[in-house]
Design an enzyme around this catalytic site. Structure first.
Site, short mmCIF file in Angstrom:
data_model
loop_
_atom_site.label_atom_id
_atom_site.label_comp_id
_atom_site.label_asym_id
_atom_site.label_seq_id
_atom_site.Cartn_x
_atom_site.Cartn_y
_atom_site.Cartn_z
N LYS A 75 0.69 7.24 8.52
CA LYS A 75 0.25 8.32 9.13
C LYS A 75 -0.11 8.02 10.57
O LYS A 75 -0.82 6.93 10.84
CB LYS A 75 -0.71 8.80 8.57
CG LYS A 75 -0.29 9.67 7.18
CD LYS A 75 -1.51 10.91 6.88
CE LYS A 75 -1.51 10.75 5.27
NZ LYS A 75 -2.48 11.65 4.85
N GLY B 252 -7.13 3.82 7.92
CA GLY B 252 -7.12 2.41 7.94
C GLY B 252 -8.31 1.67 7.30
O GLY B 252 -8.39 0.56 7.03
N ASP C 91 -3.95 5.70 6.44
CA ASP C 91 -4.07 6.94 7.20
C ASP C 91 -5.39 6.51 8.13
O ASP C 91 -5.02 6.13 9.37
CB ASP C 91 -5.06 8.01 6.19
CG ASP C 91 -5.22 9.36 6.77
OD1 ASP C 91 -4.77 9.47 7.91
OD2 ASP C 91 -5.89 10.21 6.13
N GLU D 292 1.02 -1.33 -0.10
CA GLU D 292 0.09 0.14 -0.03
C GLU D 292 0.94 1.09 -0.26
O GLU D 292 2.10 0.99 0.57
CB GLU D 292 -0.94 0.13 1.01
CG GLU D 292 -1.68 0.98 1.53
CD GLU D 292 -2.86 1.35 0.54
OE1 GLU D 292 -2.26 1.58 -0.71
OE2 GLU D 292 -4.15 1.42 0.89
P1 IMP Z 1 -7.37 5.32 4.67
O1 IMP Z 1 -8.65 4.43 4.05
O2 IMP Z 1 -7.90 6.40 5.04
O3 IMP Z 1 -6.19 4.43 5.28
O4 IMP Z 1 -6.66 5.98 3.29
C1 IMP Z 1 -5.83 5.26 2.66
C2 IMP Z 1 -5.75 5.51 1.03
O5 IMP Z 1 -6.20 6.90 0.87
C3 IMP Z 1 -4.70 5.40 0.42
O6 IMP Z 1 -4.46 4.25 0.05
C4 IMP Z 1 -4.32 6.74 -0.39
O7 IMP Z 1 -4.89 6.27 -1.77
C5 IMP Z 1 -5.28 7.63 0.01
N1 IMP Z 1 -4.52 8.65 0.98
C6 IMP Z 1 -4.38 8.62 2.07
N2 IMP Z 1 -3.91 9.90 2.69
C7 IMP Z 1 -3.25 10.16 1.59
C8 IMP Z 1 -2.67 11.58 1.29
O8 IMP Z 1 -1.89 12.23 2.13
N3 IMP Z 1 -2.05 12.05 0.01
C9 IMP Z 1 -2.63 11.17 -1.15
N4 IMP Z 1 -3.42 10.01 -0.71
C10 IMP Z 1 -3.75 9.82 0.37
MG MG Z 2 -3.87 3.83 -2.05
#
Ligand code: IMP
Ligand code: MG
Length: 170
Positions: free
Chosen positions: A128, A102, A100, A96
């Protein structure tokens, strides 16, 4: 848009090399074959660099999910394509770009678990520490705070993915 470099090309290269070694060492005793699942589109550069540093048979697999629109998570996860080959009994490494909240990974893990793989682990270029994401990332690349990052595969509205470094928006 004002983009500042956060992690340089050289730092990425060095860390990815180390991660390849960590992954190789971890699986050495368990198996001689690994299925690496690339989470498109953001992981494409990291995936491509990382698999070259893993010293065992690596089978390629690609899935595409998206949950982001601009700088904000939409909270809805869209699945665009999934793995076709069976993962039953295989050791699976999800690759991945960034963890962020998750939510994306939890969704992917739940989906892949239905295919009864021997194991599922995660390698993420960036993790993060903003949310209590509760995802066990066995192979984290870089730990970061509350930045919106781009480059090295990561986008802002589909742009900036091809920057060779990881930057952030001021
Ligand atoms: P989560 O589901 O919140 O963990 O986000 C994961 C997905 O969101 C990642 O696979 C990224 O594609 C996108 N993402 C999260 N943070 C960022 C960022 O700071 N920049 C660009 N894409 C992000
Ligand atoms: Mg992604």
């Amino acid at each position: 848009m004002n983009i500042k470099e956060l992690i340089s090309e050289e730092q990425i290269e060095e860390r990815v090399k180390e991660m390849g070694k960590e992954i190789t060492d971890y699986y050495k005793e368990k198996t001689d074959e690994l299925v690496a699942v690339c989470v498109l589109k953001g992981s494409i550069n990291f995936y491509s660099d990382l698999v070259k540093r893993i010293d065992m048979n690596v089978l390629y697999n690609f899935i595409q999910v998206s949950s982001y629109s601009g700088k904000n998570t939409t909270g809805r996860i869209k699945v665009k394509s999934w793995v076709e080959e069976s993962l039953e009994g295989k050791h699976v490494l999800i690759v991945e770009d960034v963890v962020d909240t998750g939510n994306t990974l939890k969704y992917i893990i739940k989906y892949l678990e239905r295919q009864k793989p021997a194991s599922i682990e995660i390698a993420s270029a960036v993790v993060k520490n903003v949310y209590q994401h509760g995802v066990n990332v066995k192979f984290p690349g870089f730990d970061l705070g509350d930045y919106f990052i781009l480059g090295y595969g990561l986008d802002y509205d589909q742009k900036y993915r091809n920057l060779p470094y990881i930057g952030y928006v001021e």
